[in-house]
Scaffold this active site. Structure first.
Site, mmCIF file in Angstrom:
data_model
loop_
_atom_site.group_PDB
_atom_site.id
_atom_site.type_symbol
_atom_site.label_atom_id
_atom_site.label_comp_id
_atom_site.label_asym_id
_atom_site.label_seq_id
_atom_site.Cartn_x
_atom_site.Cartn_y
_atom_site.Cartn_z
ATOM 1 N N ASN A 11 -21.435 -50.759 2.196
ATOM 2 C CA ASN A 11 -21.634 -49.529 2.989
ATOM 3 C C ASN A 11 -20.244 -48.940 3.217
ATOM 4 O O ASN A 11 -19.512 -49.369 4.101
ATOM 5 C CB ASN A 11 -22.319 -49.907 4.301
ATOM 6 C CG ASN A 11 -22.824 -48.734 5.105
ATOM 7 O OD1 ASN A 11 -23.149 -48.886 6.272
ATOM 8 N ND2 ASN A 11 -22.918 -47.561 4.504
ATOM 9 N N CYS A 71 -22.695 -47.193 13.734
ATOM 10 C CA CYS A 71 -22.790 -47.832 12.419
ATOM 11 C C CYS A 71 -22.193 -49.222 12.525
ATOM 12 O O CYS A 71 -21.001 -49.375 12.819
ATOM 13 C CB CYS A 71 -22.067 -47.013 11.355
ATOM 14 S SG CYS A 71 -22.049 -47.827 9.740
ATOM 15 N N HIS A 162 -34.467 -46.569 14.337
ATOM 16 C CA HIS A 162 -34.874 -47.295 13.129
ATOM 17 C C HIS A 162 -36.382 -47.516 13.116
ATOM 18 O O HIS A 162 -36.982 -47.810 14.152
ATOM 19 C CB HIS A 162 -34.177 -48.657 13.048
ATOM 20 C CG HIS A 162 -32.697 -48.555 12.892
ATOM 21 N ND1 HIS A 162 -32.089 -48.463 11.665
ATOM 22 C CD2 HIS A 162 -31.708 -48.499 13.811
ATOM 23 C CE1 HIS A 162 -30.770 -48.367 11.836
ATOM 24 N NE2 HIS A 162 -30.522 -48.381 13.134
ATOM 25 N N GLU A 212 -30.897 -44.374 4.942
ATOM 26 C CA GLU A 212 -30.242 -43.890 6.148
ATOM 27 C C GLU A 212 -30.353 -42.373 6.257
ATOM 28 O O GLU A 212 -30.116 -41.657 5.278
ATOM 29 C CB GLU A 212 -28.759 -44.305 6.158
ATOM 30 C CG GLU A 212 -28.563 -45.804 6.293
ATOM 31 C CD GLU A 212 -27.145 -46.157 6.717
ATOM 32 O OE1 GLU A 212 -26.684 -45.592 7.728
ATOM 33 O OE2 GLU A 212 -26.516 -46.982 6.028
ATOM 34 N N CYS A 221 -26.754 -51.595 5.994
ATOM 35 C CA CYS A 221 -26.749 -50.859 7.258
ATOM 36 C C CYS A 221 -26.715 -51.890 8.377
ATOM 37 O O CYS A 221 -27.659 -52.684 8.523
ATOM 38 C CB CYS A 221 -27.984 -49.973 7.377
ATOM 39 S SG CYS A 221 -28.131 -49.144 8.972
ATOM 40 N N GLY A 224 -29.292 -51.186 11.100
ATOM 41 C CA GLY A 224 -30.600 -51.403 10.496
ATOM 42 C C GLY A 224 -30.907 -52.865 10.288
ATOM 43 O O GLY A 224 -32.052 -53.312 10.427
#
Length: 279
Positions: A11, A71, A162, A212, A221, A224
């Site tokens: 990521n 994040c 989410h 995302e 993520c 997530g």
């Protein structure tokens, strides 16, 4: 303007040192720099700034220029960045993102950051606070039909919203490109949503892919991953310590199952390259 590109489990974000650099239009910069064909290429832009309520502030933009609340992969990279540049000398400190403070613990080997552990705070389960539109107080294992396909959905906020769906097949074989955008922009989510599609391998291992909001599919993520483990524990699928296997690597997540307790995320933070841009 100098920049550093880093990634957490694939990521990847562009990191700008806000102590040294100034950007006039951050949203526009995020779009230009994140473009993988005409820019540097990344899932978004992170600007590291001073904070009045924590040791540092992380300002995050998605690749489409929209602001994001949090994040998990980026905050680990910010933690390594500020430690490696001697902005902080302790292995424990705090980082603010969108007014919320997260607490960091660095795991070192020979004084080099190997892993970063983040106290991600307690999960938010109330539907109105995720937010997801529902007549129920919480959305746990609720049926939803999208594009003619039925799913069981659990909604969790880890600072950002989410929707977690558990599959009976590997997410590697799932049509993410079809269903990801449909979930992201579904009418039930007033601020859009990050959608996770996961398969429980056993009570301590989960395989997951993520779509995302504002970016599309990413290789990992952090928030997530935390939301997925919370959802798995709430549904009785997993124990308190889980390794989540993502396209870009692995993250370790632990949660007691008590809604008041923090979720802890541990994972890597790696450099890709540094450079300068005329932007």
């Amino acid at each position: 303007m100098k920049f550093t590109k880093m990634h957490g489990c694939g990521n990847d974000y562009i990191y700008i040192d806000g102590f040294q650099e100034k950007i006039e239009n951050e949203e526009k910069a995020a779009v230009i720099l994140s473009d993988r064909h005409f820019g540097i290429g990344a899932d978004g832009l992170i600007i590291i700034k001073p904070s009045e309520i924590a040791d540092f502030e992380m300002v995050m933009y998605n690749a489409d220029g929209s602001r994001a609340e949090m994040c998990g992969n980026a905050i680990r990279c910010v933690a390594r960045y500020v430690y490696d540049r001697h902005y902080v000398h302790s292995t424990e400190f705090s980082i603010e993102s969108m007014g919320k403070v997260k607490y960091i613990s660095l795991i070192l080997k020979e004084n080099e950051v190997k892993l970063v552990k983040v106290d991600m705070g307690a999960p938010v389960l109330k539907a109105a606070e995720v937010p997801v539109l529902s007549s129920k107080e919480k959305v746990i294992n609720e049926k939803i039909t999208v594009n003619g396909t039925a799913f069981n959905m659990t909604c969790v906020s880890m600072g950002n919203p989410h929707a977690v769906m558990f599959l009976n097949k590997s997410p590697k074989d799932f049509e993410l490109e079809t269903f990801g955008p449909l979930f992201e922009n579904h009418k039930l989510f007033p601020r859009r949503v990050n959608a996770e599609f996961a398969m429980v391998s056993d009570r301590n291992n989960i395989e997951m892919r993520v779509w995302e909001r504002g970016t599309g599919e990413t290789l990992a993520c952090g928030t997530g991953t935390c939301a997925t483990v919370v959802a798995a524990i709430l549904n009785g699928y997993a124990d308190k310590d889980v390794t989540v296997h993502l396209l870009g690597g692995k993250l370790n997540i632990s949660w007691s199952g008590n809604e008041q307790d923090s979720v802890f995320m541990t994972g890597p933070a790696e450099y890709v390259f540094s450079g300068e841009t005329d932007l």
